[in-house]
Design a protein around this motif. Structure first.
Motif, PDB file in Angstrom:
ATOM      1  N   GLY A 106       0.801  -1.135  -0.027  1.00 59.14           N
ATOM      2  CA  GLY A 106       0.017   0.132   0.023  1.00 59.14           C
ATOM      3  C   GLY A 106       0.882   1.267   0.005  1.00 59.14           C
ATOM      4  O   GLY A 106       2.174   1.186  -0.242  1.00 59.14           O
ATOM      5  N   ALA A 107       0.003   2.509   0.181  1.00 61.25           N
ATOM      6  CA  ALA A 107       0.791   3.790   0.129  1.00 61.25           C
ATOM      7  C   ALA A 107       0.924   4.144  -1.261  1.00 61.25           C
ATOM      8  O   ALA A 107       0.860   3.236  -2.292  1.00 61.25           O
ATOM      9  N   ALA A 108       1.629   5.348  -1.546  1.00 66.32           N
ATOM     10  CA  ALA A 108       1.819   6.022  -2.790  1.00 66.32           C
ATOM     11  C   ALA A 108       2.804   5.021  -3.692  1.00 66.32           C
ATOM     12  O   ALA A 108       3.770   4.559  -2.700  1.00 66.32           O
ATOM     13  N   SER A 152      -3.375  -1.136  -5.059  1.00 66.36           N
ATOM     14  CA  SER A 152      -4.591  -0.281  -4.641  1.00 66.36           C
ATOM     15  C   SER A 152      -5.466  -1.375  -4.326  1.00 66.36           C
ATOM     16  O   SER A 152      -5.554  -2.633  -4.509  1.00 66.36           O
ATOM     17  N   PRO A 153      -6.481  -0.731  -3.482  1.00 66.07           N
ATOM     18  CA  PRO A 153      -7.649  -1.670  -2.989  1.00 66.07           C
ATOM     19  C   PRO A 153      -8.790  -1.753  -3.852  1.00 66.07           C
ATOM     20  O   PRO A 153      -9.634  -2.471  -3.805  1.00 66.07           O
ATOM     21  N   ASP A 154      -8.455  -1.438  -5.073  1.00 64.78           N
ATOM     22  CA  ASP A 154      -9.321  -1.461  -6.263  1.00 64.78           C
ATOM     23  C   ASP A 154      -9.671  -3.300  -6.517  1.00 64.78           C
ATOM     24  O   ASP A 154      -8.708  -3.814  -6.437  1.00 64.78           O
ATOM     25  N   VAL A 188      -1.112  -3.345   5.813  1.00 63.87           N
ATOM     26  CA  VAL A 188      -1.575  -2.842   4.526  1.00 63.87           C
ATOM     27  C   VAL A 188      -1.843  -1.485   4.745  1.00 63.87           C
ATOM     28  O   VAL A 188      -2.723  -1.107   5.689  1.00 63.87           O
ATOM     29  N   ALA A 189      -1.541  -0.649   3.956  1.00 66.22           N
ATOM     30  CA  ALA A 189      -1.665   0.990   4.088  1.00 66.22           C
ATOM     31  C   ALA A 189      -2.648   1.418   3.023  1.00 66.22           C
ATOM     32  O   ALA A 189      -2.001   1.992   2.077  1.00 66.22           O
ATOM     33  N   TYR A 190      -3.957   1.202   3.031  1.00 58.39           N
ATOM     34  CA  TYR A 190      -4.628   1.755   2.081  1.00 58.39           C
ATOM     35  C   TYR A 190      -6.087   2.625   2.769  1.00 58.39           C
ATOM     36  O   TYR A 190      -6.790   3.015   2.115  1.00 58.39           O
ATOM     37  N   GLY A 191      -5.581   3.070   3.995  1.00 58.50           N
ATOM     38  CA  GLY A 191      -6.496   3.865   4.825  1.00 58.50           C
ATOM     39  C   GLY A 191      -7.723   2.983   5.255  1.00 58.50           C
ATOM     40  O   GLY A 191      -7.922   1.987   4.783  1.00 58.50           O
ATOM     41  N   ALA A 192      -8.251   3.543   6.413  1.00 62.53           N
ATOM     42  CA  ALA A 192      -9.578   2.713   6.867  1.00 62.53           C
ATOM     43  C   ALA A 192     -10.744   3.288   6.206  1.00 62.53           C
ATOM     44  O   ALA A 192     -10.726   4.497   5.917  1.00 62.53           O
ATOM     45  N   GLY A 219      -2.857   2.253   8.008  1.00 63.73           N
ATOM     46  CA  GLY A 219      -3.137   3.665   7.531  1.00 63.73           C
ATOM     47  C   GLY A 219      -1.880   4.550   6.991  1.00 63.73           C
ATOM     48  O   GLY A 219      -1.321   3.790   6.027  1.00 63.73           O
ATOM     49  N   GLY A 220      -1.325   5.574   7.615  1.00 65.26           N
ATOM     50  CA  GLY A 220      -0.489   6.506   7.074  1.00 65.26           C
ATOM     51  C   GLY A 220       0.841   6.106   7.557  1.00 65.26           C
ATOM     52  O   GLY A 220       1.582   7.074   7.719  1.00 65.26           O
ATOM     53  N   ALA A 221       0.984   4.736   8.300  1.00 66.43           N
ATOM     54  CA  ALA A 221       2.367   4.622   8.943  1.00 66.43           C
ATOM     55  C   ALA A 221       3.397   4.472   8.079  1.00 66.43           C
ATOM     56  O   ALA A 221       4.589   4.978   8.394  1.00 66.43           O
ATOM     57  N   PHE A 222       3.401   4.039   6.817  1.00 65.91           N
ATOM     58  CA  PHE A 222       4.350   3.893   5.917  1.00 65.91           C
ATOM     59  C   PHE A 222       4.973   5.370   5.483  1.00 65.91           C
ATOM     60  O   PHE A 222       5.970   5.918   5.353  1.00 65.91           O
ATOM     61  N   ASP A 223       4.018   6.285   5.443  1.00 63.82           N
ATOM     62  CA  ASP A 223       4.281   7.677   5.173  1.00 63.82           C
ATOM     63  C   ASP A 223       5.161   8.123   6.215  1.00 63.82           C
ATOM     64  O   ASP A 223       5.937   9.183   5.992  1.00 63.82           O
ATOM     65  N   PHE A 224       4.695   7.634   7.389  1.00 66.77           N
ATOM     66  CA  PHE A 224       5.417   8.534   8.573  1.00 66.77           C
ATOM     67  C   PHE A 224       6.825   7.796   8.567  1.00 66.77           C
ATOM     68  O   PHE A 224       7.723   8.409   8.693  1.00 66.77           O
ATOM     69  N   TYR A 263      -2.439  18.053  15.575  1.00 62.21           N
ATOM     70  CA  TYR A 263      -1.134  18.164  14.614  1.00 62.21           C
ATOM     71  C   TYR A 263      -1.526  17.839  13.040  1.00 62.21           C
ATOM     72  O   TYR A 263      -1.128  18.461  12.218  1.00 62.21           O
ATOM     73  N   ARG A 264      -2.199  16.572  13.128  1.00 60.75           N
ATOM     74  CA  ARG A 264      -2.614  16.287  11.714  1.00 60.75           C
ATOM     75  C   ARG A 264      -3.562  17.169  11.017  1.00 60.75           C
ATOM     76  O   ARG A 264      -3.414  17.371   9.977  1.00 60.75           O
ATOM     77  N   LEU A 265      -4.493  17.836  12.029  1.00 63.69           N
ATOM     78  CA  LEU A 265      -5.374  18.828  11.309  1.00 63.69           C
ATOM     79  C   LEU A 265      -4.544  19.972  10.897  1.00 63.69           C
ATOM     80  O   LEU A 265      -5.042  20.418   9.933  1.00 63.69           O
ATOM     81  N   TRP A 309      -7.261  19.232   4.977  1.00 64.25           N
ATOM     82  CA  TRP A 309      -8.314  18.682   4.152  1.00 64.25           C
ATOM     83  C   TRP A 309      -8.749  17.475   4.920  1.00 64.25           C
ATOM     84  O   TRP A 309     -10.036  17.026   4.635  1.00 64.25           O
ATOM     85  N   ARG A 310      -8.303  16.967   6.200  1.00 64.98           N
ATOM     86  CA  ARG A 310      -9.019  16.104   7.052  1.00 64.98           C
ATOM     87  C   ARG A 310     -10.120  16.419   7.697  1.00 64.98           C
ATOM     88  O   ARG A 310     -10.590  15.758   8.427  1.00 64.98           O
ATOM     89  N   TRP A 311     -10.236  17.861   7.756  1.00 67.31           N
ATOM     90  CA  TRP A 311     -11.362  18.351   8.767  1.00 67.31           C
ATOM     91  C   TRP A 311     -12.687  17.630   8.742  1.00 67.31           C
ATOM     92  O   TRP A 311     -13.266  17.217   9.859  1.00 67.31           O
ATOM     93  N   ARG A 312     -13.141  17.274   7.610  1.00 66.98           N
ATOM     94  CA  ARG A 312     -14.545  16.639   7.560  1.00 66.98           C
ATOM     95  C   ARG A 312     -14.497  15.039   8.074  1.00 66.98           C
ATOM     96  O   ARG A 312     -15.363  14.887   9.134  1.00 66.98           O
ATOM     97  N   ARG A 313     -13.337  14.497   7.886  1.00 66.67           N
ATOM     98  CA  ARG A 313     -13.213  13.415   8.714  1.00 66.67           C
ATOM     99  C   ARG A 313     -13.318  13.426  10.064  1.00 66.67           C
ATOM    100  O   ARG A 313     -13.858  12.467  10.897  1.00 66.67           O
ATOM    101  N   MET A 314     -12.463  14.454  10.566  1.00 67.53           N
ATOM    102  CA  MET A 314     -12.395  14.759  11.977  1.00 67.53           C
ATOM    103  C   MET A 314     -13.465  15.140  12.783  1.00 67.53           C
ATOM    104  O   MET A 314     -13.634  15.289  13.775  1.00 67.53           O
TER     105      MET A 314
HETATM  106  N1  UDP Z   1      -3.780   4.981   0.096  1.00 68.63           N
HETATM  107  C1  UDP Z   1      -3.398   4.064  -0.967  1.00 68.63           C
HETATM  108  N2  UDP Z   1      -4.497   3.667  -1.540  1.00 68.63           N
HETATM  109  C2  UDP Z   1      -5.707   4.014  -1.694  1.00 68.63           C
HETATM  110  C3  UDP Z   1      -5.887   4.918  -0.813  1.00 68.63           C
HETATM  111  C4  UDP Z   1      -5.107   5.323   0.299  1.00 68.63           C
HETATM  112  O1  UDP Z   1      -2.437   3.459  -0.962  1.00 68.63           O
HETATM  113  O2  UDP Z   1      -6.571   3.886  -2.542  1.00 68.63           O
HETATM  114  C5  UDP Z   1      -2.732   5.165   1.226  1.00 68.63           C
HETATM  115  C6  UDP Z   1      -2.192   6.530   1.249  1.00 68.63           C
HETATM  116  O3  UDP Z   1      -1.321   6.723   0.305  1.00 68.63           O
HETATM  117  C7  UDP Z   1      -1.702   6.516   2.604  1.00 68.63           C
HETATM  118  C8  UDP Z   1      -2.762   5.507   3.384  1.00 68.63           C
HETATM  119  O4  UDP Z   1      -3.300   4.710   2.407  1.00 68.63           O
HETATM  120  O5  UDP Z   1      -0.455   5.998   2.681  1.00 68.63           O
HETATM  121  C9  UDP Z   1      -3.840   6.143   4.265  1.00 68.63           C
HETATM  122  O6  UDP Z   1      -3.260   7.075   4.873  1.00 68.63           O
HETATM  123  P1  UDP Z   1      -4.088   7.965   5.797  1.00 68.63           P
HETATM  124  O7  UDP Z   1      -3.322   8.910   6.698  1.00 68.63           O
HETATM  125  O8  UDP Z   1      -5.373   8.368   5.232  1.00 68.63           O
HETATM  126  O9  UDP Z   1      -4.611   7.042   7.048  1.00 68.63           O
HETATM  127  P2  UDP Z   1      -5.285   6.874   8.283  1.00 68.63           P
HETATM  128  O10 UDP Z   1      -4.247   6.690   9.172  1.00 68.63           O
HETATM  129  O11 UDP Z   1      -5.973   8.065   8.475  1.00 68.63           O
HETATM  130  O12 UDP Z   1      -6.251   5.696   8.228  1.00 68.63           O
END
Ligand code: UDP
Length: 255
Positions: free
Chosen positions: A112-114, A141-143, A164-168, A191-196, A217-219, A224-229
């Motif tokens: 996962g992740a970019a 991708s989770p597609d 798996v880093a596809y976001g919840a 979630g975003g752990a790989f990005d960190f 801090y994340r906000l 753009w996360r405000w809606r989720r928050m």
């Molecule tokens: N992501 C991805 N494919 C997708 C949607 C999200 O790889 O279709 C990745 C995104 O690049 C990021 C992670 O999933 O690395 C989600 O991060 P976010 O911080 O939103 O997750 P959270 O910790 O808030 O669930």
């Protein structure tokens, strides 16, 4: 046989009362046993989503381990009279699990992740743990159109841990759908752990994390996360209501 975990139910969602060290011990046992298990990292957003998303609710219910990721859960557990001992965040666990893997020769897979981020995260984990062997990395991708090919890739790599880093909730639903086919002892949405870890997104400074301000801090960094928050004030309101109902029920029992 091991004793069942103690847990607290927050707005109907189970959260296991485990520490980081206990989590590592449980995961290691699962690797030795070899059967697949799903780990979810519960936070207030998960709890709010589970109220209206039946499929996600099932995933949380069936998870083998529901980690208390999120300081809001600790607050809620105290208010409900069953305090959780510590916050166990997926992002904090990942480096600890990598160190465990390096010590024992277990192999994690980073999915996962970019594009490129999982590779960079793997490189950081290997820099910190030179003997760590990575089973594989892949963005994908989770597609649903990619699901078969990704499962095949992971099965071929035969890792001990799958992150798996596809976001919840996508990542958790993805794991749930494929858990039995994957046959990986420990599968966890991160979630975003790989990005960190890769340094793509900066983590909140320690003083903010220690004061329960990581969400703020994340906000600030990702406005753009405000809606989720918006889930956060809703969570606070519903927990206060659950707490008040509980106190009312107790007082009527006594009278
Ligand atoms: N992501 C991805 N494919 C997708 C949607 C999200 O790889 O279709 C990745 C995104 O690049 C990021 C992670 O999933 O690395 C989600 O991060 P976010 O911080 O939103 O997750 P959270 O910790 O808030 O669930």
């Amino acid at each position: 046989m091991t004793a069942p975990l103690s847990a607290v139910h927050i707005l109907g969602v189970r959260v296991d009362d485990v520490t980081g060290q206990e989590t590592l011990a449980i995961m290691e046992r699962w690797v030795i046993e070899g059967h697949p298990h799903q780990v979810v990292t519960v936070n207030p957003e998960f709890v709010i989503r589970a109220q209206r998303d039946a499929a996600f609710n099932v995933v949380l219910k069936k998870a083998a381990l529901a980690l208390p990721d999120g300081v809001g859960l600790l607050w809620a557990s105290r208010l409900l009279g069953k305090p959780l001992r510590e916050r166990v965040a997926g992002s904090d666990m990942l480096p600890l699990i990598a160190a465990l893997c390096a010590r024992r020769g277990y192999r994690p897979y980073l999915l996962g992740a970019a594009p490129g981020v999982a590779e960079r995260a793997a490189a950081v984990l290997q820099r910190d743990n030179p003997s760590l062997e990575i089973a594989g990395t892949y963005a994908g991708s989770p597609d649903p159109s990619e699901e078969e090919a990704i499962v095949e890739r992971v099965v071929k790599a035969a890792p001990d841990f799958l992150f798996v880093a596809y976001g919840a909730p996508q990542q958790d639903l993805w794991i749930f759908r494929n858990l039995q086919r994957l046959q990986v002892p420990v599968c966890m949405g991160v979630g975003g752990a790989f990005d960190f870890i890769a340094g793509v997104t900066p983590r909140a400074p320690l003083w903010m994390r220690e004061r329960g301000l990581e969400w703020l801090y994340r906000l600030w960094r990702q406005p753009w996360r405000w809606r989720r928050m918006l889930a956060l004030p809703r969570f606070v309101y519903l927990v206060l209501r659950q707490g008040a109902r509980r106190r009312f029920a107790r007082s009527t029992e006594r009278n």
